[in-house]
Design a protein around this motif. Structure first.
Motif, PDB file in Angstrom:
ATOM      1  N   ASP A 219      10.012  -9.361 -15.263  1.00 43.91           N
ATOM      2  CA  ASP A 219       9.157  -8.585 -16.162  1.00 43.91           C
ATOM      3  C   ASP A 219       7.750  -9.164 -16.302  1.00 43.91           C
ATOM      4  OD1 ASP A 219      11.440  -7.076 -16.632  1.00 43.91           O
ATOM      5  OD2 ASP A 219      12.067  -8.450 -18.224  1.00 43.91           O
ATOM      6  N   SER A 220       7.565 -10.404 -15.921  1.00 49.46           N
ATOM      7  CA  SER A 220       6.285 -11.056 -16.221  1.00 49.46           C
ATOM      8  C   SER A 220       5.680 -11.664 -14.966  1.00 49.46           C
ATOM      9  CB  SER A 220       6.497 -12.143 -17.272  1.00 49.46           C
ATOM     10  OG  SER A 220       7.488 -13.052 -16.840  1.00 49.46           O
ATOM     11  N   ARG A 221       5.699 -10.876 -13.908  1.00 46.09           N
ATOM     12  CA  ARG A 221       5.232 -11.435 -12.643  1.00 46.09           C
ATOM     13  C   ARG A 221       3.730 -11.653 -12.646  1.00 46.09           C
ATOM     14  NH1 ARG A 221       9.065  -8.275  -8.194  1.00 46.09           N
ATOM     15  NH2 ARG A 221      10.973  -9.295  -8.870  1.00 46.09           N
ATOM     16  N   ARG A 222       3.004 -10.735 -13.241  1.00 42.60           N
ATOM     17  CA  ARG A 222       1.562 -10.936 -13.302  1.00 42.60           C
ATOM     18  C   ARG A 222       1.230 -12.157 -14.156  1.00 42.60           C
ATOM     19  NH1 ARG A 222      -3.454  -8.394 -12.704  1.00 42.60           N
ATOM     20  NH2 ARG A 222      -4.959  -9.238 -14.188  1.00 42.60           N
ATOM     21  N   ALA A 223       1.925 -12.274 -15.282  1.00 41.23           N
ATOM     22  CA  ALA A 223       1.695 -13.440 -16.140  1.00 41.23           C
ATOM     23  C   ALA A 223       2.071 -14.723 -15.418  1.00 41.23           C
ATOM     24  CB  ALA A 223       2.506 -13.308 -17.435  1.00 41.23           C
ATOM     25  N   PHE A 224       3.127 -14.644 -14.639  1.00 46.15           N
ATOM     26  CA  PHE A 224       3.534 -15.829 -13.874  1.00 46.15           C
ATOM     27  C   PHE A 224       2.453 -16.224 -12.879  1.00 46.15           C
ATOM     28  CE2 PHE A 224       5.706 -17.987 -10.392  1.00 46.15           C
ATOM     29  CZ  PHE A 224       6.409 -18.960 -11.082  1.00 46.15           C
ATOM     30  N   HIS A 225       1.964 -15.243 -12.157  1.00 46.55           N
ATOM     31  CA  HIS A 225       0.907 -15.523 -11.196  1.00 46.55           C
ATOM     32  C   HIS A 225      -0.326 -16.074 -11.907  1.00 46.55           C
ATOM     33  CE1 HIS A 225      -2.285 -14.202  -8.167  1.00 46.55           C
ATOM     34  NE2 HIS A 225      -1.569 -15.083  -7.537  1.00 46.55           N
ATOM     35  N   ASP A 226      -0.668 -15.469 -13.011  1.00 51.07           N
ATOM     36  CA  ASP A 226      -1.827 -15.955 -13.768  1.00 51.07           C
ATOM     37  C   ASP A 226      -1.622 -17.409 -14.185  1.00 51.07           C
ATOM     38  OD1 ASP A 226      -4.382 -14.923 -15.272  1.00 51.07           O
ATOM     39  OD2 ASP A 226      -3.270 -16.162 -16.716  1.00 51.07           O
ATOM     40  N   HIS A 227      -0.433 -17.714 -14.629  1.00 52.99           N
ATOM     41  CA  HIS A 227      -0.158 -19.092 -15.037  1.00 52.99           C
ATOM     42  C   HIS A 227      -0.288 -20.056 -13.865  1.00 52.99           C
ATOM     43  CE1 HIS A 227       2.722 -22.439 -16.212  1.00 52.99           C
ATOM     44  NE2 HIS A 227       1.767 -22.520 -17.102  1.00 52.99           N
TER      45      HIS A 227
ATOM     46  N   PRO B 168       2.663 -19.560 -20.964  1.00 50.02           N
ATOM     47  CA  PRO B 168       2.360 -18.437 -21.871  1.00 50.02           C
ATOM     48  C   PRO B 168       3.635 -17.828 -22.442  1.00 50.02           C
ATOM     49  CG  PRO B 168       2.051 -17.794 -19.582  1.00 50.02           C
ATOM     50  CD  PRO B 168       2.301 -19.267 -19.588  1.00 50.02           C
ATOM     51  N   VAL B 169       3.475 -17.199 -23.597  1.00 52.45           N
ATOM     52  CA  VAL B 169       4.647 -16.689 -24.310  1.00 52.45           C
ATOM     53  C   VAL B 169       5.405 -15.638 -23.502  1.00 52.45           C
ATOM     54  CG1 VAL B 169       3.951 -17.220 -26.660  1.00 52.45           C
ATOM     55  CG2 VAL B 169       3.024 -15.192 -25.529  1.00 52.45           C
ATOM     56  N   GLU B 170       4.677 -14.805 -22.738  1.00 51.26           N
ATOM     57  CA  GLU B 170       5.373 -13.777 -21.961  1.00 51.26           C
ATOM     58  C   GLU B 170       6.365 -14.395 -20.986  1.00 51.26           C
ATOM     59  OE1 GLU B 170       1.025 -12.334 -21.115  1.00 51.26           O
ATOM     60  OE2 GLU B 170       2.456 -10.935 -20.250  1.00 51.26           O
ATOM     61  N   LEU B 171       5.981 -15.540 -20.455  1.00 53.68           N
ATOM     62  CA  LEU B 171       6.850 -16.200 -19.487  1.00 53.68           C
ATOM     63  C   LEU B 171       8.023 -16.886 -20.161  1.00 53.68           C
ATOM     64  CD1 LEU B 171       4.690 -17.898 -16.732  1.00 53.68           C
ATOM     65  CD2 LEU B 171       6.580 -16.294 -16.470  1.00 53.68           C
ATOM     66  N   GLY B 172       7.801 -17.321 -21.395  1.00 52.11           N
ATOM     67  CA  GLY B 172       8.798 -18.129 -22.079  1.00 52.11           C
ATOM     68  C   GLY B 172      10.168 -17.490 -22.104  1.00 52.11           C
ATOM     69  N   ALA B 173      10.235 -16.242 -22.497  1.00 54.19           N
ATOM     70  CA  ALA B 173      11.527 -15.567 -22.606  1.00 54.19           C
ATOM     71  C   ALA B 173      12.238 -15.528 -21.254  1.00 54.19           C
ATOM     72  CB  ALA B 173      11.325 -14.144 -23.134  1.00 54.19           C
ATOM     73  N   VAL B 186      17.658 -27.849 -19.274  1.00 54.26           N
ATOM     74  CA  VAL B 186      16.257 -28.044 -18.880  1.00 54.26           C
ATOM     75  C   VAL B 186      15.340 -27.194 -19.764  1.00 54.26           C
ATOM     76  CG1 VAL B 186      14.593 -27.835 -17.002  1.00 54.26           C
ATOM     77  CG2 VAL B 186      16.947 -28.531 -16.502  1.00 54.26           C
ATOM     78  N   PRO B 187      14.411 -27.821 -20.465  1.00 54.94           N
ATOM     79  CA  PRO B 187      13.478 -27.040 -21.291  1.00 54.94           C
ATOM     80  C   PRO B 187      12.532 -26.216 -20.415  1.00 54.94           C
ATOM     81  CG  PRO B 187      12.893 -29.358 -21.309  1.00 54.94           C
ATOM     82  CD  PRO B 187      14.202 -29.267 -20.604  1.00 54.94           C
ATOM     83  N   ARG B 188      12.010 -25.178 -21.009  1.00 57.92           N
ATOM     84  CA  ARG B 188      11.238 -24.216 -20.231  1.00 57.92           C
ATOM     85  C   ARG B 188       9.996 -24.820 -19.582  1.00 57.92           C
ATOM     86  NH1 ARG B 188       8.382 -20.467 -24.811  1.00 57.92           N
ATOM     87  NH2 ARG B 188      10.530 -19.919 -25.332  1.00 57.92           N
ATOM     88  N   GLU B 189       9.370 -25.769 -20.257  1.00 56.31           N
ATOM     89  CA  GLU B 189       8.163 -26.353 -19.665  1.00 56.31           C
ATOM     90  C   GLU B 189       8.479 -27.052 -18.348  1.00 56.31           C
ATOM     91  OE1 GLU B 189       8.933 -26.780 -22.815  1.00 56.31           O
ATOM     92  OE2 GLU B 189       7.324 -25.743 -23.895  1.00 56.31           O
ATOM     93  N   ILE B 190       9.565 -27.785 -18.347  1.00 56.20           N
ATOM     94  CA  ILE B 190       9.929 -28.510 -17.127  1.00 56.20           C
ATOM     95  C   ILE B 190      10.387 -27.542 -16.056  1.00 56.20           C
ATOM     96  CG2 ILE B 190      11.568 -30.171 -16.181  1.00 56.20           C
ATOM     97  CD1 ILE B 190      11.390 -31.717 -18.748  1.00 56.20           C
TER      98      ILE B 190
END
Lengths: 239, 239
Positions: A219-227, B168-173, B186-190
DNA sequence: AACTGTCAAGAGCACTGCTCTCGTTTTGTT
DNA sequence: AACAAAACGAGAGCAGTGCTCTTGACAGTT
């Protein structure tokens, strides 16, 4: 002279129409598109198409060049819209521009950045358009170096030593050779970082386009790429 | 029972012989290998091969599964030879193991990590072997978290704030969903950092295999890959 | 010994890239 | 304006492809 152009103009039109139909078939058939099918859709006979492209590979080459040019132009216009001093913005615009084009033209992206076509050897004429995107990165780096916004690791504030390993000596010579040919003002450390970010950018797009994000990032591919872009920008030192 | 197995054993032998010949042809013909050519080389008639593989795509699927398994096994054995506590060593061994296999089997790597074959849809049976390599990374991360060697950004020494942008929050979920299914500790940041490194690793191998390093990195490709691995290891926090 | 299932072989269909020839049309030159 | 040269589309043909169907031979089971 118009009389002379009658045939030439028809030829040009037919040539681009063949390419257009081939592009459309590329989406469904992939790299193994059929010259006969193109001819059929054109209402011509297959042998007639050979008057315009001496072989299927030559058609493929023409398509590849067009795609490189389109991708390069898309990236360039996206990047040109950003303030020159905003290095991070230019980097992000380039990255998203490339991804947007790839998403809009997945088959074309696969053609130029996917697995090499078995018997096909890309001729020299393709390298020019192919470097348009990389030239954007090099220009970015050169601009950053020129304005002093981009500095090598040791002098860069906010970055602790040991986080980023130094460029090994074996690589140094090769990087210097690349820099001398393409961007003489960019020191090897910055060039190496730029290369890393560049590969990461295309790596993410390739993964997304080739379906490696299925059942993972949906669902967040654009956000992933941006990150990813921002992570690499931080590593390169763009801000 | 041996009487019954006579036929079954011959069948198994012929099946693997077909796959072996197909693998060999993969190197020269790429994804569009010819069932008839395989049959010819086997001294059989093309229709006979269809007794063993109901279609060309099924042969392709079998090859893909074999390749995923081979790559996974190569990466696992390379990684298993390193001391469990040496996270950086395990990461480097995995990365070089994957690259070594890819260099030794470029056509096979292109088959599984290259552009998707036009009309081909990978069946579910391929996802299991495909995740063997990613499981290595996840195990690495989980081990690092368990021993405390791998910690999230804020608490990590030697890394300055602002260098790495937060997830980013969108990716977090989405990351949490992945973690819950594959590596709950494994926490999300790692996990995000691991993913970035993973993509970079395959991106470098793909660039090298698909010829994007030509006229750029020629003599020090292994060193380049090693450097990329170390850069990403530093970013992930492996040491 | 009779039956059943498996196997290799062959013919055939529709498709592919590509070559060659044939008559026609357009172009550039005399 | 007349003519040779080049370009063009159409068609037949060659060797190759994936795949289907039928035929006849063999093995394993009852």
């Amino acid at each position: 002279m118009t009389a002379k152009n009658i045939r030439a103009r028809v030829r040009d039109e037919l040539t681009s129409e063949i390419k257009a139909i081939a592009r459309r078939q590329l989406a469904t058939e992939g790299a193994n598109l059929s010259l006969r099918a193109v001819a059929r859709e054109l209402g011509m006979v297959s042998s007639a198409v050979y008057r315009y492209f001496p072989s299927r590979d030559d058609l493929l080459t023409a398509l590849i060049i067009d795609c490189y040019d389109e991708l390069g132009a898309a990236a360039e216009t996206a990047e040109a819209a950003v303030d020159r001093a905003d290095l991070l913005g230019r980097w992000l615009a380039t990255g998203h521009g490339i991804r947007d084009w790839a998403l809009a033209n997945p088959a074309e992206y696969a053609l130029i950045y996917g697995s090499p076509v078995p018997g096909y050897k890309a001729p020299e004429t393709t390298v020019g358009p192919a470097t348009r995107t990389t030239d954007l990165l090099l220009g970015l780096l050169a601009d950053g170096v020129a304005t002093g916004a981009l500095v090598a690791d040791a002098a860069e504030p906010g970055r602790a030593a040991g986080t980023a390993p130094p460029v090994p000596v074996e690589l140094g010579a090769e990087l210097d050779r690349i820099a001398a040919a393409a961007c003489p003002t960019v020191p090897r450390e910055i060039l190496a970082r730029g290369l890393t970010g560049w590969i990461q950018m295309f790596g993410v797009v390739t993964f997304e386009l080739f379906g490696r994000f299925q059942n993972m990032i949906e669902d967040s591919r654009r956000a992933f790429h941006d990150h990813q872009l921002r992570v690499m920008a931080g590593y390169i030192g763009l801000r």
